[in-house]
Scaffold this active site. Structure first.
Site, PDB file in Angstrom:
ATOM      1  N   ASP A 187      40.527  25.099  69.558  1.00 14.98           N
ATOM      2  CA  ASP A 187      41.255  26.273  70.024  1.00 14.98           C
ATOM      3  C   ASP A 187      40.488  26.990  71.123  1.00 14.98           C
ATOM      4  OD1 ASP A 187      43.246  25.822  68.197  1.00 14.98           O
ATOM      5  OD2 ASP A 187      42.606  27.372  66.785  1.00 14.98           O
ATOM      6  N   LYS A 234      45.876  27.882  72.315  1.00 14.37           N
ATOM      7  CA  LYS A 234      46.134  28.677  71.116  1.00 14.37           C
ATOM      8  C   LYS A 234      45.437  30.021  71.140  1.00 14.37           C
ATOM      9  CE  LYS A 234      48.489  27.401  68.736  1.00 14.37           C
ATOM     10  NZ  LYS A 234      49.929  27.581  68.971  1.00 14.37           N
ATOM     11  N   MET A 266      45.026  40.059  65.443  1.00 13.18           N
ATOM     12  CA  MET A 266      45.671  40.076  66.754  1.00 13.18           C
ATOM     13  C   MET A 266      46.210  41.473  67.034  1.00 13.18           C
ATOM     14  SD  MET A 266      47.440  36.310  66.420  1.00 13.18           S
ATOM     15  CE  MET A 266      47.291  36.226  64.616  1.00 13.18           C
TER      16      MET A 266
END
Length: 240
Positions: free
Chosen positions: A38, A59, A169
């Site tokens: 990632d 990603k 996030m």
């Protein structure tokens, strides 16, 4: 497993620091033929597998990344070519890592796999700022959540019913969460800690209130985690 297939390992890289990967994960990296990693996996982590072919599969939230379907195809293709394939994911593969789609693809192709857990960022962040996520008499439940969704899906606006809330996030999503929490009568002085680039050399953290979070956060250069709840209130310092 088909006789011509190698084995795929889904490995959690942890929050960022190379020495926070598990011993099992590091040992497998050192033997891997190919590593699909990632965007949040650090260069120092990739130094653990100098012998392997390394394939970036993106990603990272907010940046262009490989479509998940293409990643699934790459995993299957690599398993047909190599004996030991590693899918290296930030944090833990089984938490916000889209592992379900990749496992389904491997199972459909009759490919053997194993999952190696990693330290998820919430635990590393709590350790870094020295604030337990649970505290006796204050917090006995923790929710790890994200408002991010797959393309085409509406944003999840639910607020988990737990003592300590940890939003992955963060950024604008965390600001909107704070606004919804205030509208739902959460106290404006509810303690919040934000941490950016957890466990990396440029890690930074800040304590604020739910009211302040509802006004927004500065632009970030890396992944942001937001921890909310009474467990985040500053602990009284013991006398010296």
């Amino acid at each position: 497993m088909g006789p011509s297939h190698g084995k795929v390992y889904l490995i959690g890289a942890g929050p960022g620091a190379a020495d926070l990967i598990t011993v099992r994960g590091a040992n497998l990296l050192a033997k891997a033929d190919v590593v699909l990693y990632d965007a949040l996996v650090t260069a120092e982590m990739l130094d653990l597998c100098p012998q392997a072919l390394k394939i970036s599969v993106g990603k990272r939230s907010g940046q262009r990344s490989a479509a998940q379907e293409h990643i699934n195809e790459q995993l299957v293709e690599c398993a047909a070519k190599y004996a030991l394939v590693v899918r290296l994911k930030g944090g833990d593969p089984m938490l916000f890592g889209r592992a379900d789609e990749e496992l389904n693809a491997l199972e459909s192709a009759d490919i053997d796999y194993e999952i190696v857990p990693g330290i998820t960022t919430a635990l590393a962040a709590a350790a870094s700022v020295r604030q337990p996520l649970t505290k006796r008499g204050i917090a006995r439940s923790v929710a790890l959540f994200t408002s991010s969704t797959a393309p085409g899906e509406s944003t999840d606006t639910r607020i988990p019913e737990c003592d300590t809330l940890v939003q992955y996030m963060g950024g604008r999503e965390a600001m909107l969460t704070a606004q919804r929490m205030l509208a739902a009568n959460f106290p404006g002085d509810l303690p919040v800690i934000i941490i950016e680039n957890c466990s990396r050399p440029d890690e930074c953290s800040k304590a604020l209130s739910l009211n302040e979070l509802s006004q927004g956060l500065p632009a970030s250069t890396g992944p942001v985690l937001v921890m909310m709840g009474e467990a985040m209130r500053a602990r009284p310092k013991s006398g010296t």
